[in-house]
Design a protein around this motif. Structure first.
Motif, PDB file in Angstrom:
ATOM      1  N   ASN A 172      15.070 -14.955 -10.669  1.00  0.00           N
ATOM      2  CA  ASN A 172      15.939 -16.045 -11.108  1.00  0.00           C
ATOM      3  C   ASN A 172      15.256 -17.401 -10.976  1.00  0.00           C
ATOM      4  O   ASN A 172      15.395 -18.275 -11.821  1.00  0.00           O
ATOM      5  N   ARG A 173      14.515 -17.564  -9.888  1.00  0.00           N
ATOM      6  CA  ARG A 173      13.780 -18.825  -9.725  1.00  0.00           C
ATOM      7  C   ARG A 173      12.774 -19.003 -10.867  1.00  0.00           C
ATOM      8  O   ARG A 173      12.622 -20.099 -11.421  1.00  0.00           O
ATOM      9  N   GLN A 188      16.339 -12.602  -6.734  1.00  0.00           N
ATOM     10  CA  GLN A 188      16.361 -14.043  -6.472  1.00  0.00           C
ATOM     11  C   GLN A 188      15.056 -14.698  -6.935  1.00  0.00           C
ATOM     12  O   GLN A 188      15.058 -15.792  -7.507  1.00  0.00           O
ATOM     13  N   PRO A 195      13.642 -13.898   0.305  1.00  0.00           N
ATOM     14  CA  PRO A 195      14.514 -13.622  -0.827  1.00  0.00           C
ATOM     15  C   PRO A 195      14.153 -12.284  -1.466  1.00  0.00           C
ATOM     16  O   PRO A 195      13.001 -11.844  -1.406  1.00  0.00           O
ATOM     17  N   ASP A 196      15.152 -11.653  -2.056  1.00  0.00           N
ATOM     18  CA  ASP A 196      14.855 -10.385  -2.712  1.00  0.00           C
ATOM     19  C   ASP A 196      14.317 -10.651  -4.119  1.00  0.00           C
ATOM     20  O   ASP A 196      14.320 -11.783  -4.608  1.00  0.00           O
ATOM     21  N   ILE A 218      16.197 -22.821   1.404  1.00  0.00           N
ATOM     22  CA  ILE A 218      16.280 -21.512   0.782  1.00  0.00           C
ATOM     23  C   ILE A 218      16.227 -20.456   1.871  1.00  0.00           C
ATOM     24  O   ILE A 218      15.449 -20.533   2.807  1.00  0.00           O
TER      25      ILE A 218
END
Length: 487
Positions: free
Chosen positions: A27-28, A24, A20-21, A16
């Motif tokens: 979404n996870r 993101q 991450p923003d 990964i």
């Protein structure tokens, strides 16, 4: 001798992208929540977008801890039997048998049960500024199915968690297979995982875990105690019109609850006659919290050091908090409670602690075992969280419950502040929380050694003194932080 540890598979670091923003991360979390929903898994905690990171030093300590705790159980077992025989002080076994029905005490003393030990070992460790402390040691733990599921779901996101997606099931299956006698069929093992009404909160995760265990040569079935059939040949389950025997039973039920468990006498009988193997064994003395008090008692210090071996003894000693049995019997004039001081003087009577101020009450009161209050933090009281009157009343109540329901006094170790992220579903955002963390590693014992199947981290808001599963807690599996070697 410390058995060789089976090191869990630690796969390559996640693929990964770093940092991450927020979209993101959200979404996870959506994927994690959806994954639990598809399995009808109740979401009773806050979801983190990433696993809980542990340093390589912390992982090394946890890898070493499993074999040391198995060794601890072996020596507990020996300590109890030698106390019964009078080789060690008899007050040891007398403490451990307090409040238990005689038939359960006698069952635990049967010759054929002598070497039997729990196959699953799960300590709870509090992360503090001074390192880790073991707050509990459980041989009938919940969370097995949840940890397995979280390992799978985070693995699908690209993370490599401790144990990976097979660690919990492979460890459990090895544990069960090692229990099957050589004379039995080891090629076709049938396991009954029996969940009592009292443990119903864990039914969904155990149902999921049982389905994950099934494979060629190994079948597992979730049962209520009342769903078992018994004949002279042992326990069976009904598949269609056919009765099939169980090779082994994993009892997810507490011994203190035996009066409420249907057909419990038949399960005792089948185990006694060797018609099936039951794990953990019916040894109530191995499910007592007061082993922590016995571990630190000066009279037994040389026994522990010799039997555990210096390496295990001095490894475990700083991890096990000082603990005392709240025994209200009067001491002789020169007697004192070992290693317990109040206002720089040795304590000779529990009543001296009644007057302790808030800063002097950094203790935990908890029932020892064989009680519905002895698990899930139900009976735990934190001394400095109580008013002066509440502290005195709690101490008086604990002393009054002796001998039928002994209580313990234990040093309180405050968890250090840890920052974690969680998904706030109502705000559709990822929120940072400062909290305190408990680690729950799952160890499975077999003839091959001790297998660390996975680690569940539970982080509660910092204003919560007792760390346990709750709706405000962030729960996640653990991963190795490859960039951090500091414990």
């Amino acid at each position: 001798m410390i058995p060789k540890i089976a090191v869990p598979s630690l796969e390559e670091p996640p693929s990964i992208a770093s940092l991450p923003d927020e979209p993101q991360l959200i979404n996870r979390c959506h994927e994690l929540v959806a994954g639990m929903g598809q399995l009808q898994f109740p979401l009773t905690f806050r979801v983190s977008p990433e696993p809980f990171p542990l340093s390589s030093i912390e992982i090394a300590l946890l890898e070493k801890l499993g074999p040391s705790l198995l060794n601890f159980y072996k020596v507990q077992n020996r300590c109890y039997y030698e106390s019964v025989k009078g080789i060690l002080p008899q007050w040891v076994s007398q403490y451990l048998d307090l409040g238990k029905p005689q038939h359960i005490v006698e069952f635990g003393r049967m010759n054929r049960m002598k070497s039997a030990l729990p196959g699953v070992i799960r300590p709870d460790l509090i992360l503090t500024a001074d390192g880790m402390f073991i707050s509990e040691l459980d041989s009938v733990p919940g969370g097995i199915g949840l940890t397995h599921l979280l390992n799978i779901l985070y693995g699908k996101l690209g993370y490599s968690t401790v144990g990976g997606h097979r660690g919990m099931t492979e460890g459990f299956i090895k544990m069960v297979r090692s229990l099957i006698p050589e004379t039995a069929d080891r090629e076709e093992v049938r396991l009954g995982l029996v969940v009592s009404q009292e443990s119903e909160d864990y039914l969904a995760e155990m149902d999921f875990f049982v389905k994950e265990l099934n494979r060629p040569g190994f079948s597992a079935h979730l049962c209520r105690p009342e769903e078992l059939f018994y004949t002279e040949e042992g326990p069976f389950f009904k598949k269609g019109e056919t009765l099939l025997p169980f090779s082994a039973i994993y009892r997810f039920l507490e011994l203190f609850d035996f009066k409420n468990i249907p057909k419990m006498d038949l399960l005792f009988y089948a185990s006694k006659k060797g018609k099936t193997t039951v794990t953990p064994p019916f040894k109530a003395f191995l499910e007592e919290k007061l082993w922590f008090a016995l571990f630190h008692h000066p009279v037994l210090r040389f026994f522990w050091e010799k039997e555990l071996g210096e390496e295990s003894y001095y490894f475990l000693k700083p991890l096990i908090p000082q603990t005392w049995v709240l025994d209200p019997r009067e001491l002789p004039p020169y007697g004192l409670i070992p290693d317990l001081y109040f206002r720089n003087k040795p304590v000779t009577r529990w009543e001296e602690l009644f007057e302790a101020g808030q800063k002097e009450r950094r203790f935990v009161l908890k029932p020892s075992g064989f009680s519905e209050l002895a698990w899930g933090a139900r009976g735990v009281r934190i001394g400095h969280d109580l008013s002066g009157q509440e502290w005195r009343s709690a101490l008086e109540q604990a002393l009054a419950s002796y001998p039928n329901g002994p209580y313990l006094l234990q040093e309180f170790h405050s968890g250090k502040r840890v920052d974690v992220n969680y998904y706030d579903r109502s705000a559709e955002s990822v929120v940072n929380m400062s909290g305190r963390t408990r680690l729950s590693p799952y160890y499975f014992t077999s003839k091959e050694g001790v297998h660390l199947g996975g680690i569940l981290a539970t982080t509660c808001p910092a204003n919560k003194k007792i760390i346990h599963g709750m709706s405000d807690a962030v729960m996640a599996p653990c991963r190795v932080d490859q960039n951090n070697s500091v414990g």
